[in-house]
Design a protein around this motif. Structure first.
Motif, PDB file in Angstrom:
ATOM      1  N   ARG A   1      45.095  32.225  43.196  1.00  0.00           N
ATOM      2  CA  ARG A   1      45.430  30.718  42.725  1.00  0.00           C
ATOM      3  C   ARG A   1      46.568  30.041  43.838  1.00  0.00           C
ATOM      4  N   GLU A   2      47.538  30.984  44.133  1.00  0.00           N
ATOM      5  CA  GLU A   2      48.664  30.636  44.921  1.00  0.00           C
ATOM      6  C   GLU A   2      47.847  30.163  46.323  1.00  0.00           C
ATOM      7  N   LEU A   3      47.289  30.963  46.963  1.00  0.00           N
ATOM      8  CA  LEU A   3      46.592  30.644  48.222  1.00  0.00           C
ATOM      9  C   LEU A   3      45.553  29.376  48.152  1.00  0.00           C
ATOM     10  N   ALA A   4      44.843  29.276  46.955  1.00  0.00           N
ATOM     11  CA  ALA A   4      43.936  28.337  47.031  1.00  0.00           C
ATOM     12  C   ALA A   4      44.854  27.067  46.922  1.00  0.00           C
ATOM     13  N   ALA A   5      46.069  26.904  45.991  1.00  0.00           N
ATOM     14  CA  ALA A   5      46.547  25.685  46.174  1.00  0.00           C
ATOM     15  C   ALA A   5      47.286  25.465  47.603  1.00  0.00           C
ATOM     16  N   LYS A   6      47.307  26.075  48.431  1.00  0.00           N
ATOM     17  CA  LYS A   6      47.570  25.956  49.832  1.00  0.00           C
ATOM     18  C   LYS A   6      46.520  25.470  50.834  1.00  0.00           C
ATOM     19  N   GLY A   7      45.358  25.523  50.112  1.00  0.00           N
ATOM     20  CA  GLY A   7      43.853  24.929  51.177  1.00  0.00           C
ATOM     21  C   GLY A   7      43.253  26.203  51.576  1.00  0.00           C
ATOM     22  N   LYS A   8      43.031  27.099  51.001  1.00  0.00           N
ATOM     23  CA  LYS A   8      42.396  28.111  51.300  1.00  0.00           C
ATOM     24  C   LYS A   8      41.378  28.507  50.258  1.00  0.00           C
ATOM     25  N   GLN A   9      40.171  28.726  50.777  1.00  0.00           N
ATOM     26  CA  GLN A   9      39.045  29.179  49.755  1.00  0.00           C
ATOM     27  C   GLN A   9      39.101  30.604  49.481  1.00  0.00           C
ATOM     28  N   VAL A  10      39.467  31.181  48.081  1.00  0.00           N
ATOM     29  CA  VAL A  10      39.641  32.317  47.842  1.00  0.00           C
ATOM     30  C   VAL A  10      38.522  33.108  47.080  1.00  0.00           C
ATOM     31  N   VAL A  11      38.203  34.228  47.529  1.00  0.00           N
ATOM     32  CA  VAL A  11      37.100  34.861  46.657  1.00  0.00           C
ATOM     33  C   VAL A  11      37.878  36.275  46.371  1.00  0.00           C
ATOM     34  N   LEU A  12      37.477  36.554  44.945  1.00  0.00           N
ATOM     35  CA  LEU A  12      38.169  37.898  44.386  1.00  0.00           C
ATOM     36  C   LEU A  12      37.342  38.870  44.587  1.00  0.00           C
ATOM     37  N   SER A  13      37.562  39.990  45.410  1.00  0.00           N
ATOM     38  CA  SER A  13      36.692  41.130  45.559  1.00  0.00           C
ATOM     39  C   SER A  13      36.351  42.238  44.412  1.00  0.00           C
ATOM     40  N   SER A  14      35.448  42.708  44.049  1.00  0.00           N
ATOM     41  CA  SER A  14      35.203  43.810  42.868  1.00  0.00           C
ATOM     42  C   SER A  14      34.976  45.112  43.482  1.00  0.00           C
ATOM     43  N   LEU A  15      35.055  46.268  42.625  1.00  0.00           N
ATOM     44  CA  LEU A  15      34.870  47.672  43.259  1.00  0.00           C
ATOM     45  C   LEU A  15      33.601  47.581  43.757  1.00  0.00           C
ATOM     46  N   ALA A  16      33.523  48.519  44.697  1.00  0.00           N
ATOM     47  CA  ALA A  16      32.098  48.987  45.204  1.00  0.00           C
ATOM     48  C   ALA A  16      31.445  50.130  44.516  1.00  0.00           C
ATOM     49  N   LEU A  17      32.431  50.757  43.675  1.00  0.00           N
ATOM     50  CA  LEU A  17      31.784  51.981  42.986  1.00  0.00           C
ATOM     51  C   LEU A  17      32.544  51.756  41.439  1.00  0.00           C
ATOM     52  N   ILE A  18      31.980  51.555  40.613  1.00  0.00           N
ATOM     53  CA  ILE A  18      32.189  51.469  39.343  1.00  0.00           C
ATOM     54  C   ILE A  18      31.866  52.852  38.578  1.00  0.00           C
ATOM     55  N   GLU A  19      32.942  53.702  37.790  1.00  0.00           N
ATOM     56  CA  GLU A  19      32.704  54.731  37.359  1.00  0.00           C
ATOM     57  C   GLU A  19      33.187  54.869  35.834  1.00  0.00           C
ATOM     58  N   ALA A  20      34.120  54.190  35.474  1.00  0.00           N
ATOM     59  CA  ALA A  20      34.512  54.133  34.078  1.00  0.00           C
ATOM     60  C   ALA A  20      34.777  52.937  33.400  1.00  0.00           C
ATOM     61  N   GLU A  21      34.965  52.954  31.930  1.00  0.00           N
ATOM     62  CA  GLU A  21      35.081  51.751  31.086  1.00  0.00           C
ATOM     63  C   GLU A  21      36.152  51.125  31.604  1.00  0.00           C
ATOM     64  N   SER A  22      37.408  51.713  32.101  1.00  0.00           N
ATOM     65  CA  SER A  22      38.401  50.871  32.436  1.00  0.00           C
ATOM     66  C   SER A  22      38.101  50.076  33.710  1.00  0.00           C
ATOM     67  N   GLU A  23      37.560  50.398  34.673  1.00  0.00           N
ATOM     68  CA  GLU A  23      36.828  49.770  35.759  1.00  0.00           C
ATOM     69  C   GLU A  23      36.111  48.424  35.462  1.00  0.00           C
ATOM     70  N   LEU A  24      35.170  48.648  34.302  1.00  0.00           N
ATOM     71  CA  LEU A  24      34.368  47.550  33.838  1.00  0.00           C
ATOM     72  C   LEU A  24      35.248  46.635  33.264  1.00  0.00           C
ATOM     73  N   LYS A  25      36.407  47.029  32.594  1.00  0.00           N
ATOM     74  CA  LYS A  25      37.112  46.000  31.952  1.00  0.00           C
ATOM     75  C   LYS A  25      37.784  45.221  33.100  1.00  0.00           C
ATOM     76  N   THR A  26      38.244  45.625  34.335  1.00  0.00           N
ATOM     77  CA  THR A  26      39.054  45.178  35.201  1.00  0.00           C
ATOM     78  C   THR A  26      37.973  43.867  35.856  1.00  0.00           C
ATOM     79  N   LEU A  27      36.727  44.509  36.011  1.00  0.00           N
ATOM     80  CA  LEU A  27      35.659  43.579  36.334  1.00  0.00           C
ATOM     81  C   LEU A  27      35.234  42.349  35.585  1.00  0.00           C
ATOM     82  N   ARG A  28      35.406  42.422  34.255  1.00  0.00           N
ATOM     83  CA  ARG A  28      35.328  41.425  33.440  1.00  0.00           C
ATOM     84  C   ARG A  28      36.462  40.528  33.331  1.00  0.00           C
ATOM     85  N   ARG A  29      37.434  40.986  33.733  1.00  0.00           N
ATOM     86  CA  ARG A  29      38.764  40.292  33.816  1.00  0.00           C
ATOM     87  C   ARG A  29      38.552  39.309  35.124  1.00  0.00           C
TER      88      ARG A  29
END
Length: 296
Positions: A55-83
């Motif tokens: 959000r900070e970089l976007a406010a400075k004029g950049k288009q920002v994209v959040l990258s997800s994990l390439a290998l998801i193995e656990a429920e905790s990682e799914l929770k991060t993905l949902r966030r």
């Protein structure tokens, strides 16, 4: 044509990450990808901190994209993905099909990262219907194959609705494993890796018995042993209809790399592949990945 900076593939200290992005926001980049796409144990920045930085970089004029994990193995990682998916503001780069499903179910547009196996226009169309706005060509594909996919997409009537991004500089992300090769190299189990990746901010080089650079070990990820460099192919990509050229973060020379690619895109720079001198481009020319067309 736009210039993007991919997410950091290596494990860097927290302050180093923050300093890096403070310097990158001043660079002539159009798009910046943020987040951890390799290993969920890398938590120098927490998920919310990545979102806040975005959000900070976007406010400075950049288009920002959040990258997800390439290998998801656990429920905790799914929770991060949902966030990530529920951040409410920033687009997400899906690096596995679980992320594609999560974003599609929410009706959110997304970027398909290079870890998603899009090898033809039919697959691209299917994902476009699911919400794909942009795709990053799998790094092992050639320029000829890309041209065919883009031509077929136009013939199928959806080409103008999809942005195409090409990984054009940096160590190529080739494969992922449930095992951690960096920990194994230090005789440590993955569950008690002691975060040794922090000791290899440019990865762990792996050479052949003939001392030829073959791969770079980066935790559970295998990268190319030499940097990929498509600087001389920028004009060809323009003619082909590529929308975005992606650079992968490296130590110490990103300002120079960005300047050369920005100059090539704008038509004002030197397009001789001088960074680094031993860079490769074999995949683009349907050759072995470690080939340099201009050298070999």
């Amino acid at each position: 044509m736009q210039l993007s900076l991919g997410s950091i593939l290596f494990f860097w200290e927290r302050q180093q990450v923050q300093d890096f992005y403070q310097s990158m926001v001043e660079q002539p980049l159009d798009i910046i990808y943020l987040g951890e796409s390799v290993c969920s144990k890398r938590r120098e920045l927490k998920t919310q901190e990545w979102i806040d930085l975005g959000r900070e970089l976007a406010a400075k004029g950049k288009q920002v994209v959040l990258s997800s994990l390439a290998l998801i193995e656990a429920e905790s990682e799914l929770k991060t993905l949902r966030r990530l998916c529920d951040n409410g503001e920033l687009m997400v780069e899906a690096n596995d099909m679980g992320a594609v499903q999560a974003l599609s179910e929410r009706g959110l547009p997304f970027v398909a990262g290079s870890a998603i196996n899009i090898y033809n226009a039919h697959t691209l169309k299917t994902l476009h219907r699911a919400g794909l706005k942009r795709w990053v060509m799998p790094v092992e594909l050639s320029g000829e194959t890309l041209a065919d996919i883009l031509s077929d997409a136009q013939a199928m009537g959806f080409g103008d609705g999809v942005e195409t991004e090409v990984f054009s500089y940096g160590y190529l992300p080739l494969a992922y494993s449930a095992r951690c090769f960096t920990a194994r190299a230090r005789n440590l189990p993955k569950d008690n890796c002691q975060f040794v990746c922090l000791e290899y901010p440019e990865g762990l080089p792996l050479a052949s018995q003939e001392a030829q650079a073959m791969f770079t070990i980066n935790g559970i990820q295998t990268l190319s042993g030499q940097a990929y460099n498509l600087l001389p192919e920028v004009e060809e990509m323009k003619r082909m209809g590529v929308d975005i050229v992606r650079l992968s973060p490296q130590h110490g020379q990103m300002a120079e790399v960005i300047a050369q690619f920005r100059g090539a895109i704008d038509g004002s720079g030197n397009q001789i592949p001088t960074i680094p001198a031993d860079a490769v481009n074999g995949y683009w020319y349907k050759n072995a990945g470690l080939v340099n067309t201009y050298r070999d």
